[in-house]
Design a protein around this motif. Structure first.
Motif, short mmCIF file in Angstrom:
data_model
loop_
_atom_site.label_atom_id
_atom_site.label_comp_id
_atom_site.label_asym_id
_atom_site.label_seq_id
_atom_site.Cartn_x
_atom_site.Cartn_y
_atom_site.Cartn_z
N HIS A 24 0.85 -1.19 0.00
CA HIS A 24 0.00 0.00 0.00
C HIS A 24 0.88 1.24 0.00
N THR A 41 -4.40 1.50 -2.50
CA THR A 41 -4.12 0.08 -2.60
C THR A 41 -2.81 -0.12 -3.35
N ALA A 42 -2.32 -1.34 -3.36
CA ALA A 42 -1.03 -1.63 -3.99
C ALA A 42 -1.03 -1.29 -5.48
N ASP A 43 -2.16 -1.50 -6.15
CA ASP A 43 -2.21 -1.18 -7.58
C ASP A 43 -2.64 0.26 -7.86
N SER A 45 -5.62 1.64 -7.39
CA SER A 45 -6.97 1.78 -7.93
C SER A 45 -7.99 2.32 -6.93
N LYS A 46 -7.69 2.26 -5.63
CA LYS A 46 -8.68 2.64 -4.64
C LYS A 46 -8.01 3.36 -3.47
N LEU A 48 -7.91 4.05 0.36
CA LEU A 48 -8.34 3.33 1.55
C LEU A 48 -8.51 4.24 2.76
N ILE A 87 -4.46 -1.50 7.83
CA ILE A 87 -3.19 -1.34 7.12
C ILE A 87 -2.13 -0.91 8.13
#
Length: 117
Positions: A24, A41-43, A45-46, A48, A87
């Motif tokens: 993250h 997020t890790a990619d 896209s969102k 958190l 997280i």
């Protein structure tokens, strides 16, 4: 070279390295009047968790949103919200800014709040 172009170039290389790590990402945006922090997020896209000096619970008790005290308060709040979202470990994306002043204050407060970089 323009300062902003150089900053964005540094941010691009950092983000590609963080993407390879697959963790993250805690990213910071610094403007002239405020400071913002988000956990992605890790990619990427969102979102958190997020915090900024524009929020009412951060504003109270601050003279303005553009000093190290405000950055520390945002760092503590982003750590609380990230831990509440489950997280604990993040990669710190300073968006190409130098690690001093407000950026350093936010990072140290987030570490004190329980986040691990």
């Amino acid at each position: 070279m323009d300062k902003n172009i150089a900053r964005l170039r540094r941010a691009k290389t950092t983000r590609s390295h963080i993407r390879d790590l697959g963790v993250h990402r805690l990213t910071v945006l610094r403007s002239g009047q405020h400071i913002y922090a988000q956990v992605f997020t890790a990619d990427g896209s969102k979102v958190l968790a997020s915090a900024s000096t524009l929020q009412a619970d951060v504003k109270e008790g601050l003279k303005n949103g553009k000093n190290s005290d405000a950055a520390s308060k945002v760092g503590k709040l982003i750590a609380e919200r990230a831990l509440a979202a489950g997280i604990e470990k993040v990669a710190f994306d300073r968006s190409g800014y130098r690690y001093h002043g407000r950026i350093k204050a936010l990072a140290e407060a987030a570490r004190e709040g329980g986040l691990k970089f």
